[in-house]
Scaffold this motif. Structure first.
Motif, PDB file in Angstrom:
ATOM      1  N   THR A  11       0.357  -0.940   0.212  1.00  0.00           N
ATOM      2  CA  THR A  11       0.320   0.710  -0.096  1.00  0.00           C
ATOM      3  C   THR A  11       1.046   1.285  -0.071  1.00  0.00           C
ATOM      4  N   LEU A  12       0.904   1.583  -1.280  1.00  0.00           N
ATOM      5  CA  LEU A  12       1.794   3.353  -1.123  1.00  0.00           C
ATOM      6  C   LEU A  12       0.831   4.685  -1.296  1.00  0.00           C
ATOM      7  N   LYS A  13       0.881   4.954  -0.541  1.00  0.00           N
ATOM      8  CA  LYS A  13      -0.284   5.835   0.031  1.00  0.00           C
ATOM      9  C   LYS A  13      -1.378   6.139   0.102  1.00  0.00           C
ATOM     10  N   GLY A  14      -1.942   5.658   0.244  1.00  0.00           N
ATOM     11  CA  GLY A  14      -2.993   4.689   0.387  1.00  0.00           C
ATOM     12  C   GLY A  14      -3.586   3.531  -0.922  1.00  0.00           C
ATOM     13  N   HIS A  15      -3.018   4.093  -1.754  1.00  0.00           N
ATOM     14  CA  HIS A  15      -3.599   2.614  -2.890  1.00  0.00           C
ATOM     15  C   HIS A  15      -2.780   1.685  -2.985  1.00  0.00           C
ATOM     16  N   ASN A  41       5.692  -0.726   3.950  1.00  0.00           N
ATOM     17  CA  ASN A  41       5.169   0.078   2.880  1.00  0.00           C
ATOM     18  C   ASN A  41       5.641   1.211   2.897  1.00  0.00           C
ATOM     19  N   ASP A  42       6.247   1.830   3.674  1.00  0.00           N
ATOM     20  CA  ASP A  42       6.051   3.172   3.727  1.00  0.00           C
ATOM     21  C   ASP A  42       8.219   3.124   3.384  1.00  0.00           C
ATOM     22  N   ALA A  45       6.742   3.700  -0.512  1.00  0.00           N
ATOM     23  CA  ALA A  45       6.591   4.863  -0.938  1.00  0.00           C
ATOM     24  C   ALA A  45       7.299   5.605  -1.075  1.00  0.00           C
ATOM     25  N   GLU A  46       8.628   5.424  -0.098  1.00  0.00           N
ATOM     26  CA  GLU A  46       9.694   6.540  -0.356  1.00  0.00           C
ATOM     27  C   GLU A  46      10.985   5.698  -1.785  1.00  0.00           C
ATOM     28  N   ALA A  49       8.441   6.713  -4.718  1.00  0.00           N
ATOM     29  CA  ALA A  49       7.943   9.065  -5.150  1.00  0.00           C
ATOM     30  C   ALA A  49       9.537   9.234  -5.446  1.00  0.00           C
TER      31      ALA A  49
END
Length: 74
Positions: A11-15, A41-42, A45-46, A49
């Motif tokens: 899950t990346l930024k809610g997706h 997941n954090d 996400a980093e 991005a």
């Protein structure tokens, strides 16, 4: 010898998205996240991005893992 890539959901930024990596890369990625006391997941996400639009997330994670361990060996 490496096994076939395994698909896992992140899950990346809610997706939700799924990423296919070899088991060795999943293990190493989880170890990095645990060592940094961060949810996987954090960390994903980093990496997501920071990657370029022409680089897949799975490739970006593999390079991140490789660079992490290479810098520790130097």
């Amino acid at each position: 010898m490496s096994q076939r890539p395994q698909k896992h959901s992140l899950t990346l930024k809610g997706h939700r998205t799924s990423v296919s990596l070899e088991p060795e890369f999943w293990d190493a990625f989880r170890k990095i996240a645990a060592a940094e006391d961060r949810p996987i997941n954090d960390l994903a996400a980093e990496i997501d991005a920071a990657r370029g639009a022409d680089i897949g997330l799975a490739s970006a994670i593999r390079v991140f893992v490789l660079q992490h361990f290479m810098t520790r060996q130097l």
